[in-house]
Design a protein around this motif. Sequence first.
Motif, PDB file in Angstrom:
ATOM      1  N   GLY A   1      50.520  65.392 -10.837  1.00  0.00           N
ATOM      2  CA  GLY A   1      50.397  66.784 -10.418  1.00  0.00           C
ATOM      3  C   GLY A   1      50.725  66.931  -8.946  1.00  0.00           C
ATOM      4  O   GLY A   1      50.303  66.114  -8.117  1.00  0.00           O
ATOM      5  N   LEU A   2      51.486  67.966  -8.612  1.00  0.00           N
ATOM      6  CA  LEU A   2      51.981  68.146  -7.248  1.00  0.00           C
ATOM      7  C   LEU A   2      51.623  69.512  -6.699  1.00  0.00           C
ATOM      8  O   LEU A   2      51.372  70.465  -7.444  1.00  0.00           O
ATOM      9  N   PHE A   3      51.617  69.604  -5.373  1.00  0.00           N
ATOM     10  CA  PHE A   3      51.591  70.871  -4.662  1.00  0.00           C
ATOM     11  C   PHE A   3      52.516  70.721  -3.467  1.00  0.00           C
ATOM     12  O   PHE A   3      52.615  69.625  -2.902  1.00  0.00           O
ATOM     13  N   PRO A   4      53.238  71.770  -3.049  1.00  0.00           N
ATOM     14  CA  PRO A   4      54.138  71.642  -1.901  1.00  0.00           C
ATOM     15  C   PRO A   4      53.432  71.031  -0.688  1.00  0.00           C
ATOM     16  O   PRO A   4      52.343  71.439  -0.310  1.00  0.00           O
ATOM     17  N   GLY A   5      54.087  70.037  -0.108  1.00  0.00           N
ATOM     18  CA  GLY A   5      53.528  69.312   1.029  1.00  0.00           C
ATOM     19  C   GLY A   5      53.129  67.899   0.682  1.00  0.00           C
ATOM     20  O   GLY A   5      52.993  67.051   1.567  1.00  0.00           O
ATOM     21  N   LEU A   6      52.962  67.600  -0.611  1.00  0.00           N
ATOM     22  CA  LEU A   6      52.531  66.261  -1.000  1.00  0.00           C
ATOM     23  C   LEU A   6      53.558  65.203  -0.595  1.00  0.00           C
ATOM     24  O   LEU A   6      53.189  64.090  -0.215  1.00  0.00           O
ATOM     25  N   PHE A   7      54.830  65.553  -0.651  1.00  0.00           N
ATOM     26  CA  PHE A   7      55.867  64.587  -0.306  1.00  0.00           C
ATOM     27  C   PHE A   7      55.948  64.338   1.200  1.00  0.00           C
ATOM     28  O   PHE A   7      56.667  63.451   1.636  1.00  0.00           O
TER      29      PHE A   7
ATOM     30  N   GLN B   1      54.829  64.172  13.559  1.00  0.00           N
ATOM     31  CA  GLN B   1      54.986  63.737  14.944  1.00  0.00           C
ATOM     32  C   GLN B   1      55.067  62.223  15.049  1.00  0.00           C
ATOM     33  O   GLN B   1      55.701  61.686  15.954  1.00  0.00           O
ATOM     34  N   HIS B   2      54.422  61.530  14.129  1.00  0.00           N
ATOM     35  CA  HIS B   2      54.393  60.072  14.179  1.00  0.00           C
ATOM     36  C   HIS B   2      55.393  59.416  13.230  1.00  0.00           C
ATOM     37  O   HIS B   2      55.771  58.263  13.441  1.00  0.00           O
ATOM     38  N   ASP B   3      55.792  60.128  12.181  1.00  0.00           N
ATOM     39  CA  ASP B   3      56.657  59.507  11.171  1.00  0.00           C
ATOM     40  C   ASP B   3      57.452  60.589  10.448  1.00  0.00           C
ATOM     41  O   ASP B   3      56.886  61.363   9.674  1.00  0.00           O
ATOM     42  N   VAL B   4      58.739  60.617  10.683  1.00  0.00           N
ATOM     43  CA  VAL B   4      59.591  61.619  10.029  1.00  0.00           C
ATOM     44  C   VAL B   4      60.182  61.089   8.721  1.00  0.00           C
ATOM     45  O   VAL B   4      60.948  61.787   8.060  1.00  0.00           O
ATOM     46  N   SER B   5      59.811  59.869   8.339  1.00  0.00           N
ATOM     47  CA  SER B   5      60.407  59.250   7.149  1.00  0.00           C
ATOM     48  C   SER B   5      59.547  59.406   5.903  1.00  0.00           C
ATOM     49  O   SER B   5      59.922  58.908   4.836  1.00  0.00           O
ATOM     50  N   ILE B   6      58.402  60.086   6.017  1.00  0.00           N
ATOM     51  CA  ILE B   6      57.458  60.122   4.890  1.00  0.00           C
ATOM     52  C   ILE B   6      58.107  60.722   3.647  1.00  0.00           C
ATOM     53  O   ILE B   6      57.994  60.181   2.544  1.00  0.00           O
ATOM     54  N   SER B   7      58.776  61.860   3.802  1.00  0.00           N
ATOM     55  CA  SER B   7      59.364  62.529   2.639  1.00  0.00           C
ATOM     56  C   SER B   7      60.383  61.636   1.941  1.00  0.00           C
ATOM     57  O   SER B   7      60.383  61.526   0.710  1.00  0.00           O
ATOM     58  N   GLU B   8      61.242  61.008   2.714  1.00  0.00           N
ATOM     59  CA  GLU B   8      62.256  60.120   2.121  1.00  0.00           C
ATOM     60  C   GLU B   8      61.601  58.941   1.406  1.00  0.00           C
ATOM     61  O   GLU B   8      62.006  58.569   0.294  1.00  0.00           O
ATOM     62  N   ARG B   9      60.568  58.378   2.018  1.00  0.00           N
ATOM     63  CA  ARG B   9      59.882  57.243   1.399  1.00  0.00           C
ATOM     64  C   ARG B   9      59.163  57.669   0.123  1.00  0.00           C
ATOM     65  O   ARG B   9      59.114  56.926  -0.862  1.00  0.00           O
TER      66      ARG B   9
ATOM     67  N   ALA C   1      55.343  81.738   3.245  1.00  0.00           N
ATOM     68  CA  ALA C   1      54.557  80.657   3.846  1.00  0.00           C
ATOM     69  C   ALA C   1      55.039  79.278   3.399  1.00  0.00           C
ATOM     70  O   ALA C   1      54.886  78.296   4.133  1.00  0.00           O
ATOM     71  N   LEU C   2      55.612  79.185   2.214  1.00  0.00           N
ATOM     72  CA  LEU C   2      56.074  77.903   1.678  1.00  0.00           C
ATOM     73  C   LEU C   2      57.586  77.897   1.459  1.00  0.00           C
ATOM     74  O   LEU C   2      58.093  77.130   0.645  1.00  0.00           O
ATOM     75  N   ALA C   3      58.289  78.728   2.209  1.00  0.00           N
ATOM     76  CA  ALA C   3      59.737  78.896   1.974  1.00  0.00           C
ATOM     77  C   ALA C   3      60.494  77.571   2.074  1.00  0.00           C
ATOM     78  O   ALA C   3      61.289  77.228   1.187  1.00  0.00           O
ATOM     79  N   ASP C   4      60.260  76.816   3.140  1.00  0.00           N
ATOM     80  CA  ASP C   4      60.966  75.540   3.305  1.00  0.00           C
ATOM     81  C   ASP C   4      60.576  74.559   2.203  1.00  0.00           C
ATOM     82  O   ASP C   4      61.429  73.814   1.688  1.00  0.00           O
ATOM     83  N   ASP C   5      59.311  74.566   1.852  1.00  0.00           N
ATOM     84  CA  ASP C   5      58.842  73.661   0.803  1.00  0.00           C
ATOM     85  C   ASP C   5      59.505  73.971  -0.533  1.00  0.00           C
ATOM     86  O   ASP C   5      59.839  73.060  -1.293  1.00  0.00           O
TER      87      ASP C   5
END
Length: 349
Positions: free
Chosen positions: A117-123, A229-237, A274-278
């Motif tokens: 189960g997902l919600f925008p932002g989990l990735f 700010q600390h890790d921009v690779s989270i979504s790709e990973r 509010a979630l347009a980019d997501d």
Amino acid sequence: MQATAPDIEKEPAGMLRVGYRIAFAIGAFLACITLLNVLARWAEGPDYLADWQNELDRAGQAEVAVLGPSIAQHIYPQAMCQQGINLAGAGEDIFESEALIMHLHEAGNLPKLVIIGLFPGLFESDNGADGTHRSYRRIYAYRNLQARGDWRLIGTDWQGAVRALAFPALGYDQWQGHFRLIGDKLAKRNSIFQDPAFSQQQLTSSQLDVQQTKRFLSKRDNELASMRQHDVSISERAQKAILRINALLAANDSRLLLVTMPAGPAMSAAAPTALADDLVQLAERDAEFRAAGVLTINDLTTTDFSRVLDGFRDPIHFNRDGGMRYSRDLAQRLAARGLLPQPECAITS
């Protein structure tokens, strides 16, 4: 002015005393932390990890396994008329879901269908990343796996693995609950924590729904910004983790289903802005995942569940009744696609 012989002799002795004091302070700090963590484990008792441990005990009979953050706790296999387990938990990220699936695989307990189960932002979330506010959730995942002899790292998070083994109760989030446990233990009271997966609480008004939606979005955006700010690779990973999960399941004749869960009325109304980019990223990811053979369902704002308050306990979480109804509806749609048998059992309260 040149130092005299007595001055030269005193200097090493003074440095030695400072060294002793520093060593004593470090030793006292470690002893205090050790004592607190021993006390925390004593207060927890034998059932502290029972939620996942009980589910893992039943994994061998499961036809369906549900994982993901707290929203996925409201996908009930029993309402789908399936033998199943639910290993979802508050703040569970993609990497922890992958670790749990790998554990099921190693134990020979992979079910035929795995639902995340997902919600925008989990990735964009990693509970082992710098800047996260949910490191305690990674510790919980590690402790459950370590309790079953699974010592593998989640990603490269060796710090979380060490903390879970040696000092699981560090930080306010952990101690907030542990202080209550200690008080209950000393007073010989039974510690009772309501399981949110079975909450019957309802949103009482549209005004409250709007207020809670604004607070949720503000907190969510701040947490995600802190991690970025600390890790921009989270979504790709995270995307790569999903593809690894899918490949593992496919190799074992199992299927992966990603379900973007319904939101309540106020969140659904706010989503286009509010979630347009997501939402753009969600569409792009779903297309990539479908091309790899992953099953995807996006119910965020498209079902009748998002139009009424009585099925939700807050803007994104179903209550038990809402979750039971949604689970049955999901099972019927999956049956129409030939993925599950048509559900014919009674929905129990």
